[in-house]
Design a protein around this motif. Structure first.
Motif, PDB file in Angstrom:
ATOM      1  N   UNK A  97       0.850  -1.025  -0.119  1.00 19.04           N
ATOM      2  CA  UNK A  97      -0.064  -0.067   0.056  1.00 19.04           C
ATOM      3  C   UNK A  97       0.880   1.127   0.013  1.00 19.04           C
ATOM      4  N   UNK A  98       0.212   2.224  -0.115  1.00 20.00           N
ATOM      5  CA  UNK A  98       0.973   3.408  -0.310  1.00 20.00           C
ATOM      6  C   UNK A  98       1.978   3.839   1.033  1.00 20.00           C
ATOM      7  N   UNK A  99       1.917   3.413   2.149  1.00 17.20           N
ATOM      8  CA  UNK A  99       2.621   3.609   3.257  1.00 17.20           C
ATOM      9  C   UNK A  99       3.687   2.669   3.202  1.00 17.20           C
ATOM     10  N   UNK A 100       3.451   1.383   2.857  1.00 13.01           N
ATOM     11  CA  UNK A 100       4.642   0.302   2.743  1.00 13.01           C
ATOM     12  C   UNK A 100       5.552   0.678   1.621  1.00 13.01           C
ATOM     13  N   UNK A 101       5.201   1.296   0.614  1.00 14.11           N
ATOM     14  CA  UNK A 101       5.951   1.559  -0.382  1.00 14.11           C
ATOM     15  C   UNK A 101       6.828   3.033  -0.281  1.00 14.11           C
ATOM     16  N   UNK A 102       6.673   3.454   0.929  1.00 10.30           N
ATOM     17  CA  UNK A 102       7.575   4.592   1.104  1.00 10.30           C
ATOM     18  C   UNK A 102       6.906   5.979   1.136  1.00 10.30           C
ATOM     19  N   UNK A 103       7.085   6.926   2.188  1.00 15.03           N
ATOM     20  CA  UNK A 103       6.596   8.066   2.159  1.00 15.03           C
ATOM     21  C   UNK A 103       7.801   8.907   2.243  1.00 15.03           C
ATOM     22  N   UNK A 104       7.996  10.011   1.314  1.00 15.49           N
ATOM     23  CA  UNK A 104       9.070  11.048   1.431  1.00 15.49           C
ATOM     24  C   UNK A 104       8.427  12.407   1.757  1.00 15.49           C
ATOM     25  N   UNK A 105       9.213  13.049   2.745  1.00 22.59           N
ATOM     26  CA  UNK A 105       8.767  14.317   3.176  1.00 22.59           C
ATOM     27  C   UNK A 105       9.737  15.416   2.309  1.00 22.59           C
ATOM     28  N   UNK A 106       9.160  16.253   1.863  1.00 16.62           N
ATOM     29  CA  UNK A 106      10.018  17.291   1.219  1.00 16.62           C
ATOM     30  C   UNK A 106       9.706  18.785   1.486  1.00 16.62           C
ATOM     31  N   UNK A 107      11.059  19.380   2.101  1.00 19.04           N
ATOM     32  CA  UNK A 107      10.992  20.626   2.285  1.00 19.04           C
ATOM     33  C   UNK A 107      11.887  21.461   1.287  1.00 19.04           C
ATOM     34  N   UNK A 108      11.400  22.040   0.293  1.00 18.61           N
ATOM     35  CA  UNK A 108      11.845  22.546  -0.638  1.00 18.61           C
ATOM     36  C   UNK A 108      11.147  24.030  -1.410  1.00 18.61           C
ATOM     37  N   UNK A 109      11.823  24.534  -1.999  1.00 21.75           N
ATOM     38  CA  UNK A 109      10.934  25.740  -2.703  1.00 21.75           C
ATOM     39  C   UNK A 109      11.001  27.124  -1.935  1.00 21.75           C
ATOM     40  N   UNK A 110      10.991  28.207  -2.370  1.00 19.20           N
ATOM     41  CA  UNK A 110      10.798  29.424  -1.791  1.00 19.20           C
ATOM     42  C   UNK A 110       9.950  30.505  -2.558  1.00 19.20           C
ATOM     43  N   UNK A 111       9.895  31.571  -2.270  1.00 25.11           N
ATOM     44  CA  UNK A 111       9.005  32.574  -3.033  1.00 25.11           C
ATOM     45  C   UNK A 111       9.598  32.820  -4.269  1.00 25.11           C
ATOM     46  N   UNK A 112      11.133  33.070  -4.279  1.00 24.00           N
ATOM     47  CA  UNK A 112      12.209  33.170  -5.216  1.00 24.00           C
ATOM     48  C   UNK A 112      12.312  31.869  -6.163  1.00 24.00           C
ATOM     49  N   UNK A 113      12.259  30.741  -5.518  1.00 24.72           N
ATOM     50  CA  UNK A 113      12.348  29.441  -6.585  1.00 24.72           C
ATOM     51  C   UNK A 113      11.471  28.510  -6.307  1.00 24.72           C
ATOM     52  N   UNK A 114      10.163  29.010  -6.605  1.00 21.46           N
ATOM     53  CA  UNK A 114       9.159  27.863  -6.187  1.00 21.46           C
ATOM     54  C   UNK A 114       9.052  26.579  -7.080  1.00 21.46           C
ATOM     55  N   UNK A 115       9.705  26.635  -8.464  1.00 27.36           N
ATOM     56  CA  UNK A 115       9.901  25.471  -9.233  1.00 27.36           C
ATOM     57  C   UNK A 115      10.652  24.451  -8.747  1.00 27.36           C
ATOM     58  N   UNK A 116      11.479  24.827  -7.960  1.00 28.94           N
ATOM     59  CA  UNK A 116      12.493  23.619  -7.583  1.00 28.94           C
ATOM     60  C   UNK A 116      11.526  22.694  -6.755  1.00 28.94           C
ATOM     61  N   UNK A 117      10.607  23.027  -5.916  1.00 27.99           N
ATOM     62  CA  UNK A 117       9.519  22.053  -5.279  1.00 27.99           C
ATOM     63  C   UNK A 117       8.811  21.450  -6.144  1.00 27.99           C
ATOM     64  N   UNK A 118       8.465  21.856  -7.224  1.00 30.92           N
ATOM     65  CA  UNK A 118       7.601  21.170  -8.307  1.00 30.92           C
ATOM     66  C   UNK A 118       8.161  20.044  -8.814  1.00 30.92           C
TER      67      UNK A 118
END
Length: 504
Positions: A242-263
């Motif tokens: 299931x989705x949890x057993x396949x791994x969950x990744x947390x992402x802290x990325x992007x800023x008002x200046x560089x929002x595309x990096x998060x995408x």
């Protein structure tokens, strides 16, 4: 898996065989393999063998002997052979065999450099057998002048004997001038210097010829994952996953200046098979992520309250992203595996662990080394990337992935991987953010799979470097597929990932 060794390791492996009197047999095996490789390359290019011309640049040592014996075999197969002797002393047995086969030898002098360089350019094949793995420093005198002339207007086909002359077999450092090879035929073991920059710039395709020293080799100095390795190590969902057993990744990325990096980081992660991505960031960036990647869960809570198996921290952060940097600090304190882009470094502790993977390019690695008191400019890193990435891993305690034409991954305990599946077209904005997403996805899926890596010969402590090498390989393969020899965007790299994974 490709294992690479320093020239020093190879010479040590040869010692017991040389001591038992089998040195001549080793040379004959090397020469036979080199001659066959030349013939196969000519056929691959649709060129004739019989009547073709070969010029060998032969130094005084065993490397020159290998080249002369190979040229003698080619002369015996109907090729017109010329040997340019770059030293006053040529390998005596090799030269005798070459002349007996009908080859013509000429000694290089300062005066005949223009004449011999013009003749070498007209040859169908040029074999570079001037300096071998034991050479110290680069080419000098007339030999340097000849190679400099040939590098300006290259011959049709250049084949390096064991290693391009001027490339250090242990480190990959290159002492100019070096003649770039189309094919390097290396003997007994692939040399470290062929699989790391700048040596890889001059090596072309690398072909290994076994000569009988293989059982005497120690643990490799460097390794490279190939398709079969990825196929065995990549995660696969099971029937009741299931989705949890396949791994969950947390992402802290992007800023008002560089929002595309998060995408782009989210796109790279989603395309690499992770079960879920949770994004933490500014509302404006979160809205952009939702529109581009509706599968991503944009979590309002902080890292301490976000249940994930791994973190990706830092893509697109700038000095003004104080709230994001605080999230980085909190995520780093969870003790989970981490991918840390350069933007996260100001918020990370000074001493890190192997399950933290740093992903700098050469300039960022130079700055990182400076942060730890090891001053090094970007040029120094690019001239000796293997030494730099090893030093960074040792100083930080982290696994360090150095992005480049050849991506190097160093574990703090010393294991190094080298991957080079990428195309130069991938030198484009956002490509590194996609790579970070791929790596984060694999960390979340593979963090608990020590046994699989151990069964593949990768120690548990080094599996983080193995995972990083997998990510670099997948990213390079996806970029090459999406590019197809032309321009490519970071988004297209992410879109190509599922097809690459299916093929593997």
């Amino acid at each position: 898996m490709i294992s690479a060794y320093t020239g020093t390791q190879v010479r040590e492996a040869e010692k017991p065989l040389l001591g038992s009197g089998t040195g001549a047999a080793l040379m004959q095996r090397a020469a036979y393999g080199l001659a066959n490789a030349v013939v196969r390359e000519l056929l691959r290019r649709g060129q004739r063998r019989y009547g073709a011309s070969v010029t060998v640049l032969a130094g005084k040592g065993n490397n020159g002997g290998d080249g002369l014996f190979a040229a003698a075999l080619l002369a015996g197969r109907g090729m017109s052979a010329t040997a340019v002797l770059t030293s006053a002393d040529a390998h005596p047995e090799g030269l005798a065999a070459f002349e007996k086969a009908g080859g013509r030898a000429v000694r290089l002098t300062a005066e005949n450099v223009p004449e011999l360089s013009a003749a070498a350019r007209r040859a169908d094949v040029l074999i570079d057998a001037v300096l071998g793995t034991g050479a110290q420093g680069g080419l000098r005198g007339p030999a340097a002048a000849l190679i400099r002339e040939l590098a300006r207007s290259r011959p049709r086909l250049v084949v390096a004997c064991d290693i391009p002359s001027g490339v250090d077999a242990d480190t990959g450092k290159a002492q100019a001038p070096v003649l770039p090879a189309d094919l390097t035929v290396t003997f007994g073991a692939t040399k470290t210097g062929l699989l790391t920059d700048p040596g890889a710039d001059f090596s072309g395709r690398v072909q290994l010829v076994p000569i009988g020293i293989e059982t005497h080799l120690p643990e490799p100095d460097l390794r490279r994952l190939v398709a079969d390795d990825l196929a065995r190590l990549l995660p696969r969902p099971e029937r009741r996953s299931h989705k949890y057993s396949r791994g969950v990744l947390g992402i802290v990325a992007g800023s008002e200046r560089y929002p595309g990096a998060a995408v782009l980081a989210c796109q790279g992660a989603l395309a690499s098979g992770v079960g879920m991505v949770r994004y933490l960031g500014p509302p404006g960036v979160a809205d952009l992520v939702r529109r581009a990647c509706p599968e991503v869960v944009c979590a309002p809570e902080g890292p301490a309250d976000t249940h994930v198996q791994a973190w990706l921290l830092g893509p697109g952060l700038d000095d003004g992203a104080s709230e994001q940097l605080e999230r980085v600090r909190e995520a780093a304190a969870t003790g989970l595996p981490i991918v840390a882009d350069a933007g996260a470094l100001p918020a990370l502790p000074r001493k890190l662990s192997g399950q933290t993977v740093l992903t700098p390019h050469a300039g960022e690695l130079a700055a990182l080394l400076g942060r730890y008191g090891a001053e090094s400019g970007r040029d120094s890193v690019e001239d000796a990337p293997l030494a730099a990435v090893r030093r960074a891993a040792g100083l930080t305690g982290a696994t360090v992935l150095l992005k480049g034409a050849t991506t190097l991954v160093a574990a703090p305990a010393g294991e190094v991987f080298s991957q080079a599946e990428a195309t130069p077209w991938m030198a484009t904005a956002g490509s590194g953010d996609v790579l970070a997403g791929v790596l984060g996805s694999l960390l979340a899926q593979l963090a608990g799979t020590e046994e699989a890596f151990a069964a593949h010969g990768i120690a548990s402590r080094d599996r983080w470097a193995g995972i990083a090498a997998m990510a670099a390989s997948l990213h390079g393969r996806a970029g090459s597929r999406a590019s197809a020899g032309g321009p490519v965007t970071a988004s297209a790299i992410a879109q190509a990932l599922p097809a690459v994974l299916r093929e593997l």
